[in-house]
Structure formats: C-alpha cells, structure tokens
Design a protein around this motif. Structure first.
Motif, PDB file in Angstrom:
ATOM      1  N   HIS A  23      43.860  21.069  33.579  1.00  0.00           N
ATOM      2  CA  HIS A  23      43.623  20.086  32.512  1.00  0.00           C
ATOM      3  C   HIS A  23      43.407  18.718  33.161  1.00  0.00           C
ATOM      4  CE1 HIS A  23      44.175  17.582  29.010  1.00  0.00           C
ATOM      5  NE2 HIS A  23      44.183  18.663  28.239  1.00  0.00           N
ATOM      6  N   LEU A  24      42.172  18.433  33.534  1.00  0.00           N
ATOM      7  CA  LEU A  24      41.859  17.240  34.315  1.00  0.00           C
ATOM      8  C   LEU A  24      42.274  15.923  33.657  1.00  0.00           C
ATOM      9  CD1 LEU A  24      40.657  16.316  37.011  1.00  0.00           C
ATOM     10  CD2 LEU A  24      38.421  16.239  35.887  1.00  0.00           C
ATOM     11  N   PRO A  25      41.903  15.654  32.408  1.00  0.00           N
ATOM     12  CA  PRO A  25      42.291  14.353  31.826  1.00  0.00           C
ATOM     13  C   PRO A  25      43.804  14.109  31.843  1.00  0.00           C
ATOM     14  CG  PRO A  25      40.645  15.413  30.462  1.00  0.00           C
ATOM     15  CD  PRO A  25      41.077  16.428  31.484  1.00  0.00           C
ATOM     16  N   GLN A  26      44.571  15.131  31.487  1.00  0.00           N
ATOM     17  CA  GLN A  26      46.027  14.990  31.458  1.00  0.00           C
ATOM     18  C   GLN A  26      46.581  14.751  32.862  1.00  0.00           C
ATOM     19  OE1 GLN A  26      48.251  18.063  29.341  1.00  0.00           O
ATOM     20  NE2 GLN A  26      49.794  18.024  30.942  1.00  0.00           N
ATOM     21  N   ARG A  27      46.098  15.487  33.844  1.00  0.00           N
ATOM     22  CA  ARG A  27      46.610  15.357  35.209  1.00  0.00           C
ATOM     23  C   ARG A  27      46.284  13.981  35.801  1.00  0.00           C
ATOM     24  NH1 ARG A  27      50.379  15.438  38.043  1.00  0.00           N
ATOM     25  NH2 ARG A  27      50.324  16.234  40.160  1.00  0.00           N
ATOM     26  N   ILE A  28      45.072  13.503  35.555  1.00  0.00           N
ATOM     27  CA  ILE A  28      44.699  12.192  36.091  1.00  0.00           C
ATOM     28  C   ILE A  28      45.521  11.104  35.413  1.00  0.00           C
ATOM     29  CG2 ILE A  28      42.811  10.553  36.463  1.00  0.00           C
ATOM     30  CD1 ILE A  28      42.762  13.337  38.073  1.00  0.00           C
ATOM     31  N   TRP A  29      45.759  11.241  34.117  1.00  0.00           N
ATOM     32  CA  TRP A  29      46.616  10.290  33.413  1.00  0.00           C
ATOM     33  C   TRP A  29      47.995  10.248  34.069  1.00  0.00           C
ATOM     34  CZ3 TRP A  29      51.299  10.624  30.931  1.00  0.00           C
ATOM     35  CH2 TRP A  29      51.684   9.505  30.194  1.00  0.00           C
ATOM     36  N   ALA A  80      30.944   9.770  48.355  1.00  0.00           N
ATOM     37  CA  ALA A  80      29.762   8.901  48.405  1.00  0.00           C
ATOM     38  C   ALA A  80      28.514   9.592  47.866  1.00  0.00           C
ATOM     39  CB  ALA A  80      29.526   8.432  49.834  1.00  0.00           C
ATOM     40  N   GLY A  81      28.453  10.908  47.988  1.00  0.00           N
ATOM     41  CA  GLY A  81      27.287  11.645  47.509  1.00  0.00           C
ATOM     42  C   GLY A  81      27.099  11.563  46.003  1.00  0.00           C
ATOM     43  N   SER A  82      28.182  11.522  45.252  1.00  0.00           N
ATOM     44  CA  SER A  82      28.070  11.476  43.794  1.00  0.00           C
ATOM     45  C   SER A  82      28.593  10.179  43.186  1.00  0.00           C
ATOM     46  CB  SER A  82      28.818  12.663  43.172  1.00  0.00           C
ATOM     47  OG  SER A  82      30.195  12.600  43.493  1.00  0.00           O
ATOM     48  N   ASN A  83      29.346   9.409  43.969  1.00  0.00           N
ATOM     49  CA  ASN A  83      29.953   8.177  43.462  1.00  0.00           C
ATOM     50  C   ASN A  83      29.943   7.113  44.566  1.00  0.00           C
ATOM     51  OD1 ASN A  83      31.451   6.284  42.053  1.00  0.00           O
ATOM     52  ND2 ASN A  83      33.332   7.481  41.991  1.00  0.00           N
ATOM     53  N   PRO A  84      28.741   6.659  44.965  1.00  0.00           N
ATOM     54  CA  PRO A  84      28.643   5.737  46.103  1.00  0.00           C
ATOM     55  C   PRO A  84      29.401   4.426  45.909  1.00  0.00           C
ATOM     56  CG  PRO A  84      26.528   5.940  44.983  1.00  0.00           C
ATOM     57  CD  PRO A  84      27.437   6.970  44.393  1.00  0.00           C
ATOM     58  N   GLY A  85      29.622   4.009  44.680  1.00  0.00           N
ATOM     59  CA  GLY A  85      30.357   2.775  44.421  1.00  0.00           C
ATOM     60  C   GLY A  85      31.860   2.965  44.309  1.00  0.00           C
ATOM     61  N   TRP A  86      32.311   4.205  44.455  1.00  0.00           N
ATOM     62  CA  TRP A  86      33.731   4.551  44.334  1.00  0.00           C
ATOM     63  C   TRP A  86      34.293   4.064  43.003  1.00  0.00           C
ATOM     64  CZ3 TRP A  86      37.253   6.385  48.437  1.00  0.00           C
ATOM     65  CH2 TRP A  86      36.560   6.856  49.566  1.00  0.00           C
ATOM     66  N   LYS A  87      33.513   4.205  41.941  1.00  0.00           N
ATOM     67  CA  LYS A  87      33.980   3.803  40.616  1.00  0.00           C
ATOM     68  C   LYS A  87      35.051   4.774  40.128  1.00  0.00           C
ATOM     69  CE  LYS A  87      29.581   1.785  39.371  1.00  0.00           C
ATOM     70  NZ  LYS A  87      28.298   2.054  38.763  1.00  0.00           N
ATOM     71  N   ASP A  88      35.962   4.264  39.319  1.00  0.00           N
ATOM     72  CA  ASP A  88      37.001   5.106  38.715  1.00  0.00           C
ATOM     73  C   ASP A  88      36.337   5.910  37.593  1.00  0.00           C
ATOM     74  OD1 ASP A  88      39.302   6.282  37.786  1.00  0.00           O
ATOM     75  OD2 ASP A  88      40.196   4.413  37.061  1.00  0.00           O
ATOM     76  N   LEU A  89      36.380   7.230  37.714  1.00  0.00           N
ATOM     77  CA  LEU A  89      35.700   8.120  36.775  1.00  0.00           C
ATOM     78  C   LEU A  89      36.586   8.544  35.602  1.00  0.00           C
ATOM     79  CD1 LEU A  89      33.992  10.398  39.457  1.00  0.00           C
ATOM     80  CD2 LEU A  89      33.008   8.419  38.279  1.00  0.00           C
ATOM     81  N   TYR A  90      37.786   8.026  35.535  1.00  0.00           N
ATOM     82  CA  TYR A  90      38.723   8.459  34.503  1.00  0.00           C
ATOM     83  C   TYR A  90      38.178   8.282  33.089  1.00  0.00           C
ATOM     84  CZ  TYR A  90      42.908   8.871  31.637  1.00  0.00           C
ATOM     85  OH  TYR A  90      43.809   9.244  30.671  1.00  0.00           O
ATOM     86  N   ALA A  91      37.567   7.151  32.806  1.00  0.00           N
ATOM     87  CA  ALA A  91      37.053   6.902  31.446  1.00  0.00           C
ATOM     88  C   ALA A  91      36.048   7.961  31.022  1.00  0.00           C
ATOM     89  CB  ALA A  91      36.441   5.508  31.360  1.00  0.00           C
ATOM     90  N   SER A  92      35.263   8.458  31.966  1.00  0.00           N
ATOM     91  CA  SER A  92      34.238   9.451  31.618  1.00  0.00           C
ATOM     92  C   SER A  92      34.831  10.807  31.267  1.00  0.00           C
ATOM     93  CB  SER A  92      33.233   9.611  32.771  1.00  0.00           C
ATOM     94  OG  SER A  92      33.841  10.207  33.900  1.00  0.00           O
ATOM     95  N   ILE A  93      36.033  11.113  31.749  1.00  0.00           N
ATOM     96  CA  ILE A  93      36.650  12.399  31.414  1.00  0.00           C
ATOM     97  C   ILE A  93      37.667  12.258  30.294  1.00  0.00           C
ATOM     98  CG2 ILE A  93      36.288  13.379  33.702  1.00  0.00           C
ATOM     99  CD1 ILE A  93      39.485  12.985  33.925  1.00  0.00           C
ATOM    100  N   ALA A  94      38.258  11.084  30.129  1.00  0.00           N
ATOM    101  CA  ALA A  94      39.297  10.871  29.128  1.00  0.00           C
ATOM    102  C   ALA A  94      38.723  10.923  27.721  1.00  0.00           C
ATOM    103  CB  ALA A  94      39.998   9.543  29.358  1.00  0.00           C
ATOM    104  N   GLN A  95      37.443  10.587  27.591  1.00  0.00           N
ATOM    105  CA  GLN A  95      36.831  10.537  26.264  1.00  0.00           C
ATOM    106  C   GLN A  95      36.223  11.870  25.850  1.00  0.00           C
ATOM    107  OE1 GLN A  95      34.077   7.311  26.602  1.00  0.00           O
ATOM    108  NE2 GLN A  95      35.691   5.794  26.794  1.00  0.00           N
TER     109      GLN A  95
END
Length: 96
Positions: A23-29, A80-95
């Motif tokens: 459960h990715l969203p819960q675990r990252i939270w 870097a291959g999929s997230n070169p800016g090292w952005k936090d991807l949590y918002a994209s999975i939490a929603q």
C-alpha cells in the motif's frame, strides 16, 4: 492493494532508502510522518523520489532485492532516469 518498490531520499543526492509495500500511499505517509522508528526516521528520508508498481508481492520483493544489491550510482541513475529533478512524488500517489 498493489505491491510497489520505492526509494525514499533525505534530499537530492542524500541518504537513500529502498523499500517494498503493498500500500504505497499509506507507507510513504508513515515514512514522512515518522510514525515508526527506523532508518528513514533516523536519516530523515521523507522524499519519495522513485517507485515502481508490481503485479505480485513476490515480483516487488525480487525487484527490491535487485535494487538493494546494486551500487549507489545505479540507484541514483534509476532516480535520475524518471525523476531528474528529484521531486517529491508523494502528491502524485496520495491523490489516487
């Protein structure tokens, strides 16, 4: 839920943690909020910088082992291959 492998970071090119969950969203939270003692809490790994969904938990665990066995340079290249800016991807999975 769907199994996933993920990498958390303390900052860009910082400390990395590779994990697996059903459960990715819960675990990252949990990592972000520091609700459990452990590596990510101790080293401040709160940014979800990479993840990959898997069809089965067995496949996710196998991929996690493969990533953990690799060098730090390979982990950084994977991020870097999929997230070169090292952005936090949590918002994209939490929603969703």
């Amino acid at each position: 839920m769907q199994p996933a492998v993920y990498i958390m970071a303390s900052k860009r090119n910082g400390t990395l943690y590779t994990g697996v969950t059903s459960h990715l969203p819960q675990r990252i939270w949990q990592h972000r909020e520091g609700v459990a003692d452990g590596f990510t809490k101790r080293y401040g790994c709160k940014l979800l910088v990479w993840y990959e969904m898997a069809d089965t938990m067995e496949a996710a665990i196998g991929r996690e082992k493969q990533i953990k066995a690799g060098s730090r340079a390979k982990k950084i290249a994977l991020i870097a291959g999929s997230n070169p800016g090292w952005k936090d991807l949590y918002a994209s999975i939490a929603q969703g």
